[in-house]
Design a protein around this motif. Structure first.
Motif, PDB file in Angstrom:
ATOM      1  N   TYR A  82     -14.950  28.129  75.870  1.00  0.00           N
ATOM      2  CA  TYR A  82     -14.039  29.200  75.431  1.00  0.00           C
ATOM      3  C   TYR A  82     -14.780  30.356  74.766  1.00  0.00           C
ATOM      4  O   TYR A  82     -14.228  31.457  74.619  1.00  0.00           O
ATOM      5  CB  TYR A  82     -13.041  28.663  74.398  1.00  0.00           C
TER       6      TYR A  82
ATOM      7  N   LYS B 268     -15.192  34.009  76.147  1.00  0.00           N
ATOM      8  CA  LYS B 268     -13.991  34.721  76.582  1.00  0.00           C
ATOM      9  C   LYS B 268     -13.803  36.001  75.761  1.00  0.00           C
ATOM     10  O   LYS B 268     -14.060  36.023  74.550  1.00  0.00           O
ATOM     11  CB  LYS B 268     -12.751  33.831  76.444  1.00  0.00           C
ATOM     12  N   LYS B 269     -13.333  37.056  76.419  1.00  0.00           N
ATOM     13  CA  LYS B 269     -13.131  38.349  75.766  1.00  0.00           C
ATOM     14  C   LYS B 269     -12.181  38.221  74.576  1.00  0.00           C
ATOM     15  O   LYS B 269     -12.381  38.844  73.523  1.00  0.00           O
ATOM     16  CB  LYS B 269     -12.578  39.344  76.789  1.00  0.00           C
ATOM     17  N   GLU B 270     -11.147  37.397  74.755  1.00  0.00           N
ATOM     18  CA  GLU B 270     -10.126  37.255  73.721  1.00  0.00           C
ATOM     19  C   GLU B 270     -10.669  36.605  72.439  1.00  0.00           C
ATOM     20  O   GLU B 270     -10.076  36.749  71.364  1.00  0.00           O
ATOM     21  CB  GLU B 270      -8.960  36.418  74.243  1.00  0.00           C
TER      22      GLU B 270
ATOM     23  N   THR C 208      -5.050  26.605  72.946  1.00  0.00           N
ATOM     24  CA  THR C 208      -4.873  28.045  73.139  1.00  0.00           C
ATOM     25  C   THR C 208      -6.050  28.827  72.562  1.00  0.00           C
ATOM     26  O   THR C 208      -6.808  28.315  71.719  1.00  0.00           O
ATOM     27  CB  THR C 208      -3.580  28.529  72.457  1.00  0.00           C
ATOM     28  N   ASP C 209      -6.174  30.079  72.991  1.00  0.00           N
ATOM     29  CA  ASP C 209      -7.228  30.937  72.461  1.00  0.00           C
ATOM     30  C   ASP C 209      -7.074  31.122  70.952  1.00  0.00           C
ATOM     31  O   ASP C 209      -8.071  31.154  70.221  1.00  0.00           O
ATOM     32  CB  ASP C 209      -7.192  32.304  73.153  1.00  0.00           C
ATOM     33  N   GLN C 210      -5.833  31.247  70.488  1.00  0.00           N
ATOM     34  CA  GLN C 210      -5.606  31.460  69.069  1.00  0.00           C
ATOM     35  C   GLN C 210      -6.088  30.264  68.238  1.00  0.00           C
ATOM     36  O   GLN C 210      -6.627  30.428  67.148  1.00  0.00           O
ATOM     37  CB  GLN C 210      -4.121  31.717  68.794  1.00  0.00           C
TER      38      GLN C 210
END
Length: 234
Positions: free
Chosen positions: A86, A89-91, A224-226
């Protein structure tokens, strides 16, 4: 009464008193020998039974203790994503700026340190029973199998890191073609925010235990990304 009769009467009376005294003494010496022996036997039986019960309870406690310390690889059963997958990743990138601010270092240095801390040579895991499959990507991305091994639990080891005590569960490969001889596993935790666990892998158990700052981390595919951002910036 002549003297002969008097002496005979006195002798008879004396003999009677002696016999009575002997009988009384015998009765006092052993008034209740039988009940006394029976009571003693009961005490011995009770003591023996108590010792047997204590031994039985001790054996039971030891067996229960063994069960509590015994660990199965199936405790980690399921599919797991390598957290490192992860981190590019840009996010996720704003998290490294926050991490740098928290650690008072530059952003590139903060990211480099974190990537090193989470570095892993495979992208995911499938664990079923005592077998582990090492994958080159997340399990839901149709990955290639890099290798697999069957592992048995061989013990626990407590280590200290940053003033905290941690415990690794140690597994050893049963098959010679397993990609790694040893796996060091920490229990699954973080269910309230990010469900994950840490694992180390390699062929030198002592070196793995002494390693500083290396914690490959595995998360559920539903992560999740968060959640990743929160884990980096906490």
């Amino acid at each position: 009464m002549n003297n002969k009769k008097k002496f005979a009467l006195i002798a008879a009376l004396s003999l009677g008193l002696v016999m009575t005294a002997c009988q009384n003494n015998t009765s006092k010496d052993n008034p209740s020998n039988e009940p006394s022996v029976t009571q003693s036997s009961k005490k011995e039986d009770k003591s023996s039974t108590s010792k047997e019960d204590n031994k039985s309870n001790k054996d039971k406690d030891e067996k229960e203790g063994e069960k509590k310390t015994e660990v199965s690889l199936s405790d980690w059963e399921g599919e797991w994503n390598d957290m490192g997958g992860y981190l590019d990743k840009k996010e996720i990138q704003p998290a490294f700026k926050t991490l740098a601010e928290n650690e008072k270092i530059d952003e590139n240095g903060a990211k480099e340190n974190y990537l090193k801390k989470r570095h892993c040579d495979f992208g995911g895991l499938r664990i079923k029973g005592d077998e582990v499959e090492f994958l080159n990507d997340f399990p839901d991305k149709n990955p290639e199998l890099k290798g697999k091994g069957v592992y048995k639990f061989v013990g626990k080891q407590e280590v200290e890191h940053g003033g905290y005590k941690m415990e690794w569960d140690i597994f050893e490969a049963k098959n010679e073609d397993a990609p790694y001889k040893y796996l060091l596993m920490m229990p699954i935790h973080g269910e309230e925010s990010l469900t994950h666990f840490h694992m180390r892998y390699g062929d030198d158990k002592d070196k793995l235990l002494q390693e500083e700052g290396w914690y490959p981390t595995f998360v559920k595919p539903s992560t999740t990304d968060q959640q990743i951002i929160d884990e980096i910036t906490e």
